[in-house]
Design a protein around this motif. Structure first.
Motif, PDB file in Angstrom:
ATOM      1  N   SER A  93     -27.043  -1.201  46.590  1.00 31.91           N
ATOM      2  CA  SER A  93     -25.602  -1.420  46.718  1.00 31.91           C
ATOM      3  C   SER A  93     -25.306  -2.823  47.230  1.00 31.91           C
ATOM      4  O   SER A  93     -24.467  -3.545  46.660  1.00 31.91           O
ATOM      5  CB  SER A  93     -24.994  -0.371  47.649  1.00 31.91           C
ATOM      6  OG  SER A  93     -23.596  -0.560  47.759  1.00 31.91           O
ATOM      7  N   ALA A  94     -25.989  -3.238  48.281  1.00 30.35           N
ATOM      8  CA  ALA A  94     -25.757  -4.567  48.838  1.00 30.35           C
ATOM      9  C   ALA A  94     -26.169  -5.654  47.856  1.00 30.35           C
ATOM     10  O   ALA A  94     -25.482  -6.672  47.702  1.00 30.35           O
ATOM     11  CB  ALA A  94     -26.521  -4.721  50.147  1.00 30.35           C
ATOM     12  N   TRP A  95     -27.297  -5.437  47.176  1.00 34.43           N
ATOM     13  CA  TRP A  95     -27.798  -6.426  46.215  1.00 34.43           C
ATOM     14  C   TRP A  95     -26.825  -6.590  45.050  1.00 34.43           C
ATOM     15  O   TRP A  95     -26.533  -7.713  44.621  1.00 34.43           O
ATOM     16  CB  TRP A  95     -29.171  -5.988  45.717  1.00 34.43           C
ATOM     17  CG  TRP A  95     -29.832  -6.943  44.766  1.00 34.43           C
ATOM     18  CD1 TRP A  95     -30.444  -8.123  45.066  1.00 34.43           C
ATOM     19  CD2 TRP A  95     -29.952  -6.785  43.333  1.00 34.43           C
ATOM     20  NE1 TRP A  95     -30.944  -8.706  43.920  1.00 34.43           N
ATOM     21  CE2 TRP A  95     -30.657  -7.910  42.853  1.00 34.43           C
ATOM     22  CE3 TRP A  95     -29.545  -5.802  42.439  1.00 34.43           C
ATOM     23  CZ2 TRP A  95     -30.962  -8.079  41.508  1.00 34.43           C
ATOM     24  CZ3 TRP A  95     -29.848  -5.967  41.100  1.00 34.43           C
ATOM     25  CH2 TRP A  95     -30.539  -7.097  40.639  1.00 34.43           C
ATOM     26  N   LEU A  96     -26.291  -5.487  44.568  1.00 36.23           N
ATOM     27  CA  LEU A  96     -25.326  -5.552  43.479  1.00 36.23           C
ATOM     28  C   LEU A  96     -24.042  -6.246  43.931  1.00 36.23           C
ATOM     29  O   LEU A  96     -23.488  -7.090  43.215  1.00 36.23           O
ATOM     30  CB  LEU A  96     -25.008  -4.143  42.981  1.00 36.23           C
ATOM     31  CG  LEU A  96     -26.128  -3.442  42.207  1.00 36.23           C
ATOM     32  CD1 LEU A  96     -25.843  -1.953  42.087  1.00 36.23           C
ATOM     33  CD2 LEU A  96     -26.313  -4.061  40.834  1.00 36.23           C
ATOM     34  N   ARG A  97     -23.569  -5.895  45.113  1.00 36.03           N
ATOM     35  CA  ARG A  97     -22.344  -6.507  45.636  1.00 36.03           C
ATOM     36  C   ARG A  97     -22.511  -8.026  45.793  1.00 36.03           C
ATOM     37  O   ARG A  97     -21.602  -8.796  45.454  1.00 36.03           O
ATOM     38  CB  ARG A  97     -21.986  -5.866  46.976  1.00 36.03           C
ATOM     39  CG  ARG A  97     -20.670  -6.365  47.552  1.00 36.03           C
ATOM     40  CD  ARG A  97     -20.286  -5.635  48.823  1.00 36.03           C
ATOM     41  NE  ARG A  97     -21.255  -5.850  49.891  1.00 36.03           N
ATOM     42  CZ  ARG A  97     -22.103  -4.940  50.349  1.00 36.03           C
ATOM     43  NH1 ARG A  97     -22.129  -3.724  49.816  1.00 36.03           N
ATOM     44  NH2 ARG A  97     -22.933  -5.224  51.333  1.00 36.03           N
ATOM     45  N   GLU A  98     -23.668  -8.458  46.265  1.00 41.65           N
ATOM     46  CA  GLU A  98     -23.910  -9.888  46.446  1.00 41.65           C
ATOM     47  C   GLU A  98     -23.876 -10.628  45.113  1.00 41.65           C
ATOM     48  O   GLU A  98     -23.372 -11.754  45.034  1.00 41.65           O
ATOM     49  CB  GLU A  98     -25.258 -10.089  47.131  1.00 41.65           C
ATOM     50  CG  GLU A  98     -25.267  -9.667  48.595  1.00 41.65           C
ATOM     51  CD  GLU A  98     -26.676  -9.517  49.143  1.00 41.65           C
ATOM     52  OE1 GLU A  98     -27.644  -9.801  48.385  1.00 41.65           O
ATOM     53  OE2 GLU A  98     -26.820  -9.111  50.311  1.00 41.65           O
ATOM     54  N   GLY A  99     -24.402 -10.021  44.056  1.00 41.60           N
ATOM     55  CA  GLY A  99     -24.374 -10.667  42.742  1.00 41.60           C
ATOM     56  C   GLY A  99     -22.962 -10.843  42.222  1.00 41.60           C
ATOM     57  O   GLY A  99     -22.612 -11.900  41.673  1.00 41.60           O
ATOM     58  N   ALA A 100     -22.123  -9.818  42.387  1.00 38.60           N
ATOM     59  CA  ALA A 100     -20.731  -9.917  41.947  1.00 38.60           C
ATOM     60  C   ALA A 100     -19.983 -10.973  42.751  1.00 38.60           C
ATOM     61  O   ALA A 100     -19.179 -11.747  42.197  1.00 38.60           O
ATOM     62  CB  ALA A 100     -20.049  -8.556  42.079  1.00 38.60           C
ATOM     63  N   GLU A 101     -20.233 -11.027  44.051  1.00 36.91           N
ATOM     64  CA  GLU A 101     -19.579 -12.031  44.893  1.00 36.91           C
ATOM     65  C   GLU A 101     -20.019 -13.439  44.517  1.00 36.91           C
ATOM     66  O   GLU A 101     -19.208 -14.379  44.509  1.00 36.91           O
ATOM     67  CB  GLU A 101     -19.890 -11.740  46.360  1.00 36.91           C
ATOM     68  CG  GLU A 101     -19.212 -10.469  46.876  1.00 36.91           C
ATOM     69  CD  GLU A 101     -19.710 -10.055  48.249  1.00 36.91           C
ATOM     70  OE1 GLU A 101     -20.708 -10.646  48.731  1.00 36.91           O
ATOM     71  OE2 GLU A 101     -19.099  -9.138  48.842  1.00 36.91           O
ATOM     72  N   GLU A 102     -21.290 -13.594  44.176  1.00 31.50           N
ATOM     73  CA  GLU A 102     -21.798 -14.900  43.765  1.00 31.50           C
ATOM     74  C   GLU A 102     -21.105 -15.385  42.489  1.00 31.50           C
ATOM     75  O   GLU A 102     -20.723 -16.552  42.367  1.00 31.50           O
ATOM     76  CB  GLU A 102     -23.309 -14.841  43.552  1.00 31.50           C
ATOM     77  CG  GLU A 102     -23.949 -16.155  43.136  1.00 31.50           C
ATOM     78  CD  GLU A 102     -25.454 -16.058  42.948  1.00 31.50           C
ATOM     79  OE1 GLU A 102     -26.008 -16.907  42.229  1.00 31.50           O
ATOM     80  OE2 GLU A 102     -26.080 -15.135  43.511  1.00 31.50           O
ATOM     81  N   LEU A 103     -20.928 -14.467  41.538  1.00 34.22           N
ATOM     82  CA  LEU A 103     -20.263 -14.831  40.284  1.00 34.22           C
ATOM     83  C   LEU A 103     -18.809 -15.203  40.529  1.00 34.22           C
ATOM     84  O   LEU A 103     -18.330 -16.232  40.022  1.00 34.22           O
ATOM     85  CB  LEU A 103     -20.360 -13.681  39.286  1.00 34.22           C
ATOM     86  CG  LEU A 103     -19.598 -13.868  37.973  1.00 34.22           C
ATOM     87  CD1 LEU A 103     -20.026 -15.140  37.257  1.00 34.22           C
ATOM     88  CD2 LEU A 103     -19.780 -12.651  37.071  1.00 34.22           C
TER      89      LEU A 103
END
Length: 246
Positions: A78-88
């Motif tokens: 969950s955290a890893w996915l959220r970080e990717g979306a925030e990075e984009l």
């Protein structure tokens, strides 16, 4: 849809995806993505968001292999996915109106925010269908996902990326996606030069009618055509769906 709505949708469906795979067996196979277990599907989402962010920041890079993605331990997905979306989102915000590379030539950075939103929406549906979780998508997001996919299919470059898409050329056959909870529909023509479409509700050789969410899931081959009402040339609808597998 403006950038803020695209970003909101991206975060919403990234979170929805994470919730759908929570506590699931990472080795569970995804029926709507043949040969992909949930771990690979999860890896693809986070990998794709980061890849798109890198394009916006630094320019083109090779399309990554989903099987090379490492989402880490399931409890950290969950955290890893959220970080990717925030990075984009951050990369797109920083780029502003600066044109960036896309498969279809230079376009504003928001291209990748929109593309990744709709890729995430469809894969959220994959995850939810696999784990028997609920899936919903807002009508405006579902409608934009259909329009965005038609934009991709109607671009001449697309047939060079996947030869199956060239089979969508025709001699004037028409399809109508007719939402009963939105207006207007999508009128599609198979021309000798490729796919042509417009937002209009008018007669067609075959019409698919239903809620816009169901139309999106059928259009993206996540649900069978029987999930909506099909009237007219059913073989034409079947041919279209058979040749739009991404």
């Amino acid at each position: 849809m403006d950038n803020a709505r695209l970003a909101d949708g991206l975060h919403e469906h990234t979170a929805g995806f994470a919730a759908a795979v929570e506590n699931a067996d990472p080795a569970t196979m995804v029926p709507t993505c043949p040969e992909w277990p949930l771990r690979t599907l999860t890896g693809h989402i986070g990998q794709a968001h980061r890849w798109a962010a890198s394009i916006v920041r630094d320019g083109p890079s090779p399309v990554p292999d989903p099987f090379d993605a490492d989402p880490g331990a399931p409890e950290k997905w969950s955290a890893w996915l959220r970080e990717g979306a925030e990075e984009l989102e951050a990369a797109v915000r920083a780029a502003g109106d600066t044109p960036v590379w896309t498969f279809f030539g230079p376009q504003p950075a928001r291209f990748w925010l929109r593309r990744m939103l709709h890729d995430t929406v469809v894969h959220h549906a994959d995850a939810a269908l696999t784990t028997s979780r609920a899936f919903t998508v807002a009508p405006d997001v579902a409608a934009d996902a259909i329009s965005e996919w038609l934009e991709v299919l109607s671009d001449p470059t697309t047939a060079t990326l996947n030869p199956a898409f060239a089979e969508l050329r025709g001699t004037g056959q028409t399809l109508l996606l007719n939402p009963d909870d939105a207006d207007p529909g999508w009128h599609i023509t198979r021309s000798p030069d490729g796919v042509r479409w417009t937002r209009a509700t008018k007669p067609a050789d075959v019409t698919l009618t239903g809620p816009v969410q169901n139309l999106l899931l059928v259009f993206s081959r996540r649900r069978p055509a029987q999930s909506v009402a099909v009237t007219g040339d059913e073989a034409l609808a079947a041919h279209w769906l058979a040749h739009t597998a991404a």
